[in-house]
Design a protein around this motif. Structure first.
Motif, PDB file in Angstrom:
ATOM      1  N   ARG A   9       0.794  -1.213  -0.355  1.00 30.32           N
ATOM      2  CA  ARG A   9      -0.422  -0.015  -0.083  1.00 30.32           C
ATOM      3  C   ARG A   9       0.788   1.131   0.111  1.00 30.32           C
ATOM      4  O   ARG A   9       0.787   2.212  -0.650  1.00 30.32           O
ATOM      5  N   GLU A  10       2.398   1.359   0.635  1.00 25.73           N
ATOM      6  CA  GLU A  10       2.495   2.470   0.983  1.00 25.73           C
ATOM      7  C   GLU A  10       3.283   2.418  -0.225  1.00 25.73           C
ATOM      8  O   GLU A  10       3.732   3.522  -1.332  1.00 25.73           O
ATOM      9  N   GLN A  11       4.093   1.559  -1.416  1.00 24.10           N
ATOM     10  CA  GLN A  11       4.763   1.868  -2.352  1.00 24.10           C
ATOM     11  C   GLN A  11       3.309   2.114  -3.897  1.00 24.10           C
ATOM     12  O   GLN A  11       4.024   2.973  -4.922  1.00 24.10           O
ATOM     13  N   SER A  12       2.440   1.810  -3.683  1.00 25.38           N
ATOM     14  CA  SER A  12       1.285   1.838  -4.631  1.00 25.38           C
ATOM     15  C   SER A  12       0.375   3.179  -4.525  1.00 25.38           C
ATOM     16  O   SER A  12       0.025   3.600  -5.762  1.00 25.38           O
ATOM     17  N   GLY A  13      -0.191   3.148  -3.510  1.00 27.51           N
ATOM     18  CA  GLY A  13      -1.172   4.021  -3.084  1.00 27.51           C
ATOM     19  C   GLY A  13      -2.127   3.733  -3.417  1.00 27.51           C
ATOM     20  O   GLY A  13      -3.892   3.444  -2.853  1.00 27.51           O
ATOM     21  N   MET A  14      -2.513   2.382  -5.134  1.00 28.38           N
ATOM     22  CA  MET A  14      -4.261   2.142  -5.558  1.00 28.38           C
ATOM     23  C   MET A  14      -3.871   0.504  -4.956  1.00 28.38           C
ATOM     24  O   MET A  14      -3.166  -0.213  -4.956  1.00 28.38           O
ATOM     25  N   PRO A  15      -5.079   0.250  -4.740  1.00 27.42           N
ATOM     26  CA  PRO A  15      -5.068  -0.971  -4.394  1.00 27.42           C
ATOM     27  C   PRO A  15      -5.203  -1.978  -5.751  1.00 27.42           C
ATOM     28  O   PRO A  15      -5.507  -1.632  -6.670  1.00 27.42           O
ATOM     29  N   ASP A  16      -4.049  -2.819  -5.727  1.00 25.12           N
ATOM     30  CA  ASP A  16      -4.168  -3.959  -7.335  1.00 25.12           C
ATOM     31  C   ASP A  16      -4.153  -5.239  -6.596  1.00 25.12           C
ATOM     32  O   ASP A  16      -4.478  -5.119  -5.232  1.00 25.12           O
ATOM     33  N   SER A  17      -4.686  -5.964  -7.717  1.00 21.93           N
ATOM     34  CA  SER A  17      -4.850  -7.675  -6.906  1.00 21.93           C
ATOM     35  C   SER A  17      -3.831  -8.311  -6.336  1.00 21.93           C
ATOM     36  O   SER A  17      -4.234  -9.317  -5.277  1.00 21.93           O
ATOM     37  N   LYS A  18      -2.640  -7.878  -6.493  1.00 19.97           N
ATOM     38  CA  LYS A  18      -1.854  -8.426  -5.294  1.00 19.97           C
ATOM     39  C   LYS A  18      -2.038  -8.001  -4.024  1.00 19.97           C
ATOM     40  O   LYS A  18      -2.049  -9.506  -2.544  1.00 19.97           O
ATOM     41  N   SER A  19      -2.065  -6.787  -3.540  1.00 15.38           N
ATOM     42  CA  SER A  19      -3.198  -6.147  -1.940  1.00 15.38           C
ATOM     43  C   SER A  19      -4.144  -6.749  -1.840  1.00 15.38           C
ATOM     44  O   SER A  19      -4.821  -7.355  -0.761  1.00 15.38           O
TER      45      SER A  19
END
Length: 137
Positions: A9-19
């Motif tokens: 979450r810190e790295q991308s900010g947006m929820p992705d499939s991995k998160s």
């Protein structure tokens, strides 16, 4: 898993499939953890009940054993006292007859303290003259 999710979450900010996958795994792990704790609590309660039941059974068995032991000891004690009460008069008579041999008055009643049965072998005087020795015929 939670640490991995926070890092993503810190790295991308947006929820992705991995998160999203990690969130699902975390939710499942928390649910599994909760179920395991419930099972643990149930087993602990069951074990506590069984231990208390076991204690009560053992307590009752121990009480019965001690009561039995007390009864047996009481019977033994009565027989012990009875045995000595039968022997003491004979010992007293023996002491009185020894005093007679030493020059004191004989206070023992006439006759044998232990009368021989009718079918007993004849008595032979002992070497020291104290008491007769029974011989087999």
């Amino acid at each position: 898993k939670q640490g991995q999710l926070d890092k993503l979450r810190e790295q991308s900010g947006m929820p992705d499939s991995k998160s999203i996958n990690l969130e699902g795994e975390i939710r499942l792990l928390k649910q599994e953890n909760s179920e395991l704790w419930k099972e643990f609590d149930e087993v602990s309660r069951r074990l506590s009940r069984d231990v208390e039941r076991f204690k009560a059974e053992i307590r009752e068995k121990l009480r019965a054993t001690m009561e039995n032991f007390h009864t047996v000891q009481e019977e033994y004690s009565k027989k012990y006292v009875q045995g000595w009460s039968e022997v003491m008069p004979v010992l007293t008579l023996g002491e009185k007859s020894k005093k007679t041999k030493n020059g004191t008055k004989n206070e023992a009643p006439p006759g044998d303290a232990f009368p021989a049965p009718a079918d007993a072998p004849p008595a032979v005087p002992s070497e020291d003259g104290d008491a007769p020795i029974t011989t087999s015929v």
